[in-house]
Structure formats: structure tokens, C-alpha cells
Enzyme design. Structure first.
Site: not given
Length: 437
Positions: A315, A333
Site C-alpha cells: 500500500h 506490510c
């Protein structure tokens, strides 16, 4: 994803042995006269006047021949469409039968000598059960998926080992052009995944039916049928993330498009190493980790692509752009710049392969779409039904690389991280954590 469509022909991936016929050069005789071959013996299932029959029931069973024709009608005279099993062992209705309904089946079996037997059976289906297994299929009609997209079905509660073969026999996949594969179960039985030995060919059309409604599973029954048809993309995209270099290499059709600086999970919340598949994509979503270990934050992120049930995403992380390419700062992430994240959303598909290497932990099987995280031999070993020995991967050409510009970086800000499944995402199977670290 419980989508009803008109009945069509389905194929199940089941190893079928050759039909062996005993015989010699001459037929048997009595008093010098040839004996006519007897008609096949037909054992009807469900049996005559059977009651409380599961709505998932199949019809037939020939002991010395094959089921070659079945007509099924309900107590109002309406016919039910369906298809024969490829091995002629039984006939599968094209939809779940109705609860508390009477049906009449006329079944014809044919022997190897061409002799036929036809019999009729009547039965009544079960009441709607109090206990049902919640099932979900992560494959949607009308979608275009990447070449590594497995078909994934989840179960809550999990399927015990002794029930997996019966469940797997009801998971039907048809591909055009044909590319046979198999289903594979992680040890916990909370999901099952289907793939072929090799990635799907570009443009492949895939139709799936998880015919689970009313199927007995331990002390319960499947809650519904799931039907979907989708198409594989016209190009192959894969992402390779290296913790050592802090770079993501983006390939399309085995040619390098771009390298992008990344920041992965810090030591206390490392990213998983392994072969993952992009599961879903969000223009904007919210990570809410309040009450979770190493969490406690709420953050809105843009251009997020899910990699695991546990909450690992690729992201946009404008707050860590200064660290991307140099230092790991996330909660697991793959952080990239705003510009890179936006570009990736335009390039990738759900079903594209993402390989992460060199981190402190390895990916757990079942934590996401993990069908490619093991070799084909290991994947096939966890099928509940026999897999043909000649079903093997084809040799793969080595990817070619060409120079490409790296992604950009920008000033850093607040720390980034991962979060739970967004409110509008499909529910994670009970096999996994819905919240990542």
C-alpha cells in the site's frame, strides 16, 4: 458469491483407473451355442422410498456397468437437469434439491457389451438442518484474474480429514482450454485451494461449482452451492520483493518493467517471506488495530492490495517514503510511495504472484491464497483424492530482464503498518487471523 446459473456440464478432477475387461479369443458357450451377455446389475441410490435424503444426493450406482441416463422429476412433475460423472459412477443434479420434497428418478445403466437395465426409484429429501457449515468461495463471476489465481473455498468449522474426499469430489472445475489440476488442503482443513501444475494460460476461461449445499460434513451439512465463471488476464504480472535490497521488481510477461523502493516489516513485526497471491484491491481502506498486539492505531491508506488473511498488504505509505529502499518500518506490510502504489494498481490483477524473500519469518500455508507457496509435488500430496502421476509442471523458461528506472522516494512522516480486513472485504476463513501485525 452464491450465484445461480443455468445447469451446465462440470468436470471433477478425479483419477480414474482403466476399465479392464476379462475375456478370451472366443465367447463362452453351452452345448456349442454362444451365450448372450447378461444386462448390467443396477443398485439404485437413493434406495426406493428412502426418507431424509440429503439435498446434495447423487443418483445411480451400477455394479457392472455405467450409469448412462437419468431423468429426475419432483412431486409436481418438474424435471431437474444434471450431468453424469465422467466415470459413469453416478449422476449429479445441476442444483441442490429442495428440502422436504419427493422425487422420482429413472436410471439406465449400460454394460460393456451394450446391454441396458432401467429402474425407477422414489425418495424424499431431508428437512432443513439446524447445523450448517459456513462455506465461502473466493472466485467471482465476470472477473479477470491473474495467471496464478487459485480457486479457494473456506469452511467454518473446518473439514475433518475423514470428510475431505467427499467434499473435494463436489468441487468441480472446468477450464477452456483444458488445464487439469487438483485441490489441496492445508493441515487445519479450514480452506482448500485448486490450481494446475503451471500458471493458467493467458485468456483461459474457468468455470467453478462448489456443490456443497446439504452435503454431510461430520455432524453438519454444507450451507450452499457456489457457482462462478471468470477469465484469466491477457498478460502475466509478478512482483518480487527482496528484503536485502529493499526493492520490488515488477515483471510483465517476464520482462522487467520497474524497480520500486520498499520498506518492509520492522524486526518486531516482520513481513512474511513466501509466494503470495494478490487477494483483493482497494482504492482506499482503513486499518484499525486497536486492541491487537503491536497495534493500537487507526490509519486510512490508499491503493492497498491484500496479500494475507493476517493483514499484510502492499500500500501507499507517504509517511515512510524517506525510509523506503533503506529501512524497514512497517507492521508487516510492503510500504511503497504514493506514486508507486497508484502505478501498481493500474498494472496488477487479483491473482498475480508476489514473492517476498529474506525476511525473519516464513508464510504459513493457508494464510491467504498460498497455493504457489509449495512445490507442485507438495501441493498434490495434500489432495484428498488421487492425483494422476503424469500431472506435472512443464519446464519454465528463465525470465529475461531489461533496465528500467527505479521508483521515486519522498520525505518521511508517521509510521505505517498493516490492519484488519476492511469492512467491505470478503470474510477471512476461520483458518486465519483477521487482523495482521
Amino acid at each position: 458469491m452464491r450465484l445461480s446459473r443455468r445447469a451446465r456440464r462440470w468436470t471433477a478432477v478425479v483419477a480414474i483407473g482403466p476399465l479392464v475387461l476379462a475375456g478370451g479369443c472366443t465367447s463362452g458357450s453351452k452345448n456349442g451355442k454362444a451365450q448372450a451377455a447378461p444386462p448390467p446389475t443396477l443398485t439404485l441410490s437413493p434406495g426406493g422410498n428412502a426418507a431424509k435424503v440429503p439435498i446434495s444426493t447423487e443418483v445411480g450406482t451400477a455394479t457392472d456397468g455405467k450409469i448412462t441416463a437419468v431423468t429426475l422429476t419432483d412431486d409436481k412433475g418438474a424435471s431437474v437437469a444434471g450431468d453424469m460423472r465422467p466415470d459413469g459412477s453416478s449422476w449429479l443434479p445441476g442444483r441442490p434439491l429442495d428440502f422436504k420434497r419427493s422425487y422420482t428418478a429413472q436410471v439406465t445403466a449400460t454394460s460393456a457389451a451394450g446391454k441396458t437395465t432401467t429402474q425407477t426409484t422414489k425418495f424424499t429429501t431431508m428437512d432443513k438442518p439446524d447445523s450448517q457449515v459456513k462455506t465461502e468461495m473466493y472466485f467471482e463471476s465476470g472477473k479477470t484474474y491473474g495467471v496464478n489465481m487459485p480457486v479457494t473455498v473456506s469452511f467454518d468449522p473446518p473439514v475433518p480429514k475423514e470428510n475431505r474426499a467427499a467434499v473435494q469430489k463436489r468441487l468441480l472445475v472446468n477450464t477452456d482450454p483444458p488445464q487439469p489440476g487438483t485441490w489441496s488442503w492445508p493441515d487445519d482443513g479450514k480452506q482448500v485451494e485448486y490450481r494446475a501444475p503451471d500458471p493458467w494460460r493467458l485468456g483461459t476461461k474457468i468455470s467453478v461449482r462448489a456443490a456443497l449445499a446439504g452435503l454431510p460434513i461430520k455432524d453438519s451439512f454444507g450451507d450452499g452451492d457456489h457457482v462462478a465463471s471468470a477469465t484469466i488476464a491477457q498478460n502475466k504480472v509478478n512482483l518480487e520483493v527482496d528484503n536485502k535490497t529493499k526493492q520490488m521488481a515488477v515483471y510483465r510477461d517476464d520482462k522487467l518493467l520497474k524497480k520500486i523502493p520498499v520498506s518492509l516489516g520492522k524486526a518486531s513485526t516482520p513481513s512474511s517471506s513466501g509466494k503470495m497471491v494478490i487477494m483483493e484491491k482497494f482504492d482506499t481502506t482503513v486499518f484499525d488495530t486497536r486492541g491487537e498486539p503491536n497495534g493500537g492505531y487507526v490509519v486510512t491508506v490508499s491503493d492497498a492490495q491484500r496479500l494475507t488473511w493476517g493483514g499484510e498488504f502492499i500500500h501507499a505509505a507517504p509517511w515512510s517514503e524517506g525510509e523506503q529502499g533503506y529501512t524497514n518500518t512497517s507492521h508487516g506490510c510492503v510500504n511503497v510511495s504514493t506514486t508507486a502504489a497508484d502505478w501498481l494498481m493500474s498494472v496488477t490483477h487479483v491473482g498475480d504472484l508476489v514473492t517476498v524473500k529474506g525476511t525473519e519469518v516464513t508464510l504459513d500455508q493457508g494464510n491467504g491464497f498460498t497455493a504457489w507457496n509449495v512445490s507442485w509435488e507438495e501441493f498434490a500430496r495434500h489432495s484428498a483424492l488421487p492425483v494422476p502421476a503424469d500431472l506435472k509442471p512443464a519446464p519454465q523458461p528463465a525470465p529475461s530482464a531489461s533496465p528500467a528506472p527505479s521508483g521515486s522516494s519522498a520525505p518521511s512522516g508517521s509510521p505505517g503498518g498493516t490492519g484488519p480486513a476492511p469492512a467491505d472485504s470478503p470474510a477471512a476463513p476461520a483458518s486465519s487471523n483477521s487482523v495482521g501485525g
